[in-house]
Design a protein around this motif. Structure first.
Motif, PDB file in Angstrom:
ATOM      1  N   LEU A  90      16.750  28.135  35.107  1.00  0.00           N
ATOM      2  CA  LEU A  90      17.002  28.002  36.548  1.00  0.00           C
ATOM      3  C   LEU A  90      16.991  29.398  37.127  1.00  0.00           C
ATOM      4  CD1 LEU A  90      17.862  26.391  39.094  1.00  0.00           C
ATOM      5  CD2 LEU A  90      20.216  26.851  38.425  1.00  0.00           C
ATOM      6  N   GLU A  91      16.137  29.604  38.089  1.00  0.00           N
ATOM      7  CA  GLU A  91      16.060  30.891  38.768  1.00  0.00           C
ATOM      8  C   GLU A  91      16.476  30.683  40.215  1.00  0.00           C
ATOM      9  OE1 GLU A  91      12.514  33.785  40.113  1.00  0.00           O
ATOM     10  OE2 GLU A  91      12.553  33.315  37.970  1.00  0.00           O
ATOM     11  N   THR A  92      17.369  31.529  40.690  1.00  0.00           N
ATOM     12  CA  THR A  92      17.868  31.419  42.054  1.00  0.00           C
ATOM     13  C   THR A  92      17.549  32.697  42.815  1.00  0.00           C
ATOM     14  OG1 THR A  92      19.703  30.086  41.252  1.00  0.00           O
ATOM     15  CG2 THR A  92      19.918  30.992  43.459  1.00  0.00           C
ATOM     16  N   THR A  93      17.042  32.547  44.011  1.00  0.00           N
ATOM     17  CA  THR A  93      16.813  33.684  44.897  1.00  0.00           C
ATOM     18  C   THR A  93      17.725  33.519  46.097  1.00  0.00           C
ATOM     19  OG1 THR A  93      14.487  33.744  44.227  1.00  0.00           O
ATOM     20  CG2 THR A  93      15.101  34.980  46.209  1.00  0.00           C
ATOM     21  N   ILE A  94      18.568  34.514  46.302  1.00  0.00           N
ATOM     22  CA  ILE A  94      19.461  34.508  47.463  1.00  0.00           C
ATOM     23  C   ILE A  94      18.937  35.558  48.431  1.00  0.00           C
ATOM     24  CG2 ILE A  94      21.816  34.897  48.279  1.00  0.00           C
ATOM     25  CD1 ILE A  94      22.762  33.937  45.508  1.00  0.00           C
ATOM     26  N   PHE A  95      18.593  35.114  49.607  1.00  0.00           N
ATOM     27  CA  PHE A  95      18.002  35.985  50.614  1.00  0.00           C
ATOM     28  C   PHE A  95      19.093  36.618  51.475  1.00  0.00           C
ATOM     29  CE2 PHE A  95      15.102  32.524  49.679  1.00  0.00           C
ATOM     30  CZ  PHE A  95      13.956  33.214  49.316  1.00  0.00           C
ATOM     31  N   ILE A  96      18.834  37.829  51.939  1.00  0.00           N
ATOM     32  CA  ILE A  96      19.777  38.463  52.854  1.00  0.00           C
ATOM     33  C   ILE A  96      19.532  37.948  54.258  1.00  0.00           C
ATOM     34  CG2 ILE A  96      20.071  40.516  51.452  1.00  0.00           C
ATOM     35  CD1 ILE A  96      18.178  41.991  53.339  1.00  0.00           C
ATOM     36  N   ARG A  97      20.557  38.039  55.077  1.00  0.00           N
ATOM     37  CA  ARG A  97      20.441  37.530  56.430  1.00  0.00           C
ATOM     38  C   ARG A  97      19.598  38.474  57.283  1.00  0.00           C
ATOM     39  NH1 ARG A  97      23.678  40.716  59.466  1.00  0.00           N
ATOM     40  NH2 ARG A  97      25.476  41.619  58.452  1.00  0.00           N
ATOM     41  N   GLU A  98      19.049  37.915  58.341  1.00  0.00           N
ATOM     42  CA  GLU A  98      18.253  38.696  59.273  1.00  0.00           C
ATOM     43  C   GLU A  98      19.130  39.782  59.884  1.00  0.00           C
ATOM     44  OE1 GLU A  98      16.013  37.966  63.457  1.00  0.00           O
ATOM     45  OE2 GLU A  98      15.841  36.385  61.944  1.00  0.00           O
ATOM     46  N   GLY A  99      18.617  40.977  59.939  1.00  0.00           N
ATOM     47  CA  GLY A  99      19.370  42.073  60.531  1.00  0.00           C
ATOM     48  C   GLY A  99      20.212  42.849  59.535  1.00  0.00           C
ATOM     49  N   PHE A 100      20.329  42.363  58.293  1.00  0.00           N
ATOM     50  CA  PHE A 100      21.097  43.089  57.295  1.00  0.00           C
ATOM     51  C   PHE A 100      20.435  44.423  57.030  1.00  0.00           C
ATOM     52  CE2 PHE A 100      22.046  44.419  52.972  1.00  0.00           C
ATOM     53  CZ  PHE A 100      23.427  44.365  52.975  1.00  0.00           C
ATOM     54  N   GLY A 101      21.215  45.453  57.010  1.00  0.00           N
ATOM     55  CA  GLY A 101      20.680  46.774  56.731  1.00  0.00           C
ATOM     56  C   GLY A 101      20.182  47.517  57.949  1.00  0.00           C
ATOM     57  N   GLU A 102      20.039  46.815  59.076  1.00  0.00           N
ATOM     58  CA  GLU A 102      19.683  47.528  60.300  1.00  0.00           C
ATOM     59  C   GLU A 102      20.877  48.371  60.681  1.00  0.00           C
ATOM     60  OE1 GLU A 102      18.636  44.761  63.327  1.00  0.00           O
ATOM     61  OE2 GLU A 102      16.906  44.025  62.216  1.00  0.00           O
ATOM     62  N   SER A 103      20.620  49.529  61.183  1.00  0.00           N
ATOM     63  CA  SER A 103      21.766  50.367  61.514  1.00  0.00           C
ATOM     64  C   SER A 103      22.316  49.960  62.864  1.00  0.00           C
ATOM     65  CB  SER A 103      21.392  51.848  61.501  1.00  0.00           C
ATOM     66  OG  SER A 103      20.542  52.161  62.559  1.00  0.00           O
ATOM     67  N   SER A 104      23.475  49.340  62.805  1.00  0.00           N
ATOM     68  CA  SER A 104      24.217  49.016  64.018  1.00  0.00           C
ATOM     69  C   SER A 104      25.258  50.106  64.168  1.00  0.00           C
ATOM     70  CB  SER A 104      24.913  47.662  63.881  1.00  0.00           C
ATOM     71  OG  SER A 104      23.989  46.648  63.748  1.00  0.00           O
TER      72      SER A 104
END
Length: 128
Positions: A23-37
Motif C-alpha cells: 500500500l502506497e500513500t501520497t499525502i499532498f500539501i495544501r495549496e499555498g503551503f510554503g508561500e511566504s506569508s
C-alpha cells in the motif's frame, strides 16, 4: 483524514497492486503551503515589541507561536472569529477563544461584537 481536511489539504492518494501486497500513500500539501506569508515590517516590529513586552510573562511559547499564525491571517483577511482560528490552528474552538481573549487583554488584537458573533481585528494605529 479529518486533520487533512481541517487544514485545507487535498485527499490522500492510495495505491496498491491487485494482490494487495503493498500500500502506497501520497499525502499532498495544501495549496499555498510554503508561500511566504510575511508580516509587514511595521507589523512585525509591533508584534516583536508586543511579544516581548506584553506577552513574555502572560503567554507560553506555544501561545506565542499560535498568535504569530493568527496575526499573519489577520493581515491578509482583516478579521478572525474563534471558529476560524480553531481550524487554522488545529485546536478546539474553546482553546482558540481563550487564546484570542488573552491576546485581546494584552492589546495584541481588538475584539468587536459580543459572544458568538465576536470577531477579532488588528488594532489600528490610534488604538495601539
Amino acid at each position: 483524514m479529518s486533520a487533512l481536511s481541517k487544514n485545507g489539504s487535498p485527499k490522500p492518494f492510495f495505491e496498491t497492486d491487485d494482490r494487495r501486497t503493498y500500500l502506497e500513500t501520497t499525502i499532498f500539501i495544501r495549496e499555498g503551503f510554503g508561500e511566504s506569508s510575511k508580516m509587514s515590517d511595521k507589523m512585525s516590529d509591533k508584534m516583536s515589541d508586543k511579544m516581548s513586552d506584553k506577552m513574555s510573562d502572560k503567554m507560553s511559547d506555544k501561545e506565542k507561536d499560535r498568535m504569530k499564525t493568527i496575526i499573519i491571517y489577520l493581515e491578509e483577511n482583516h478579521e478572525i472569529a474563534s471558529g476560524i482560528a480553531a481550524r487554522l490552528l488545529g485546536v478546539e474552538t474553546k482553546t482558540a477563544s481563550r487564546l484570542l481573549n488573552k491576546a485581546e487583554k494584552c492589546g495584541i488584537v481588538r475584539g468587536e461584537g459580543k459572544n458568538k458573533t465576536k470577531k477579532y481585528v488588528l488594532p489600528t494605529e490610534d488604538n495601539l
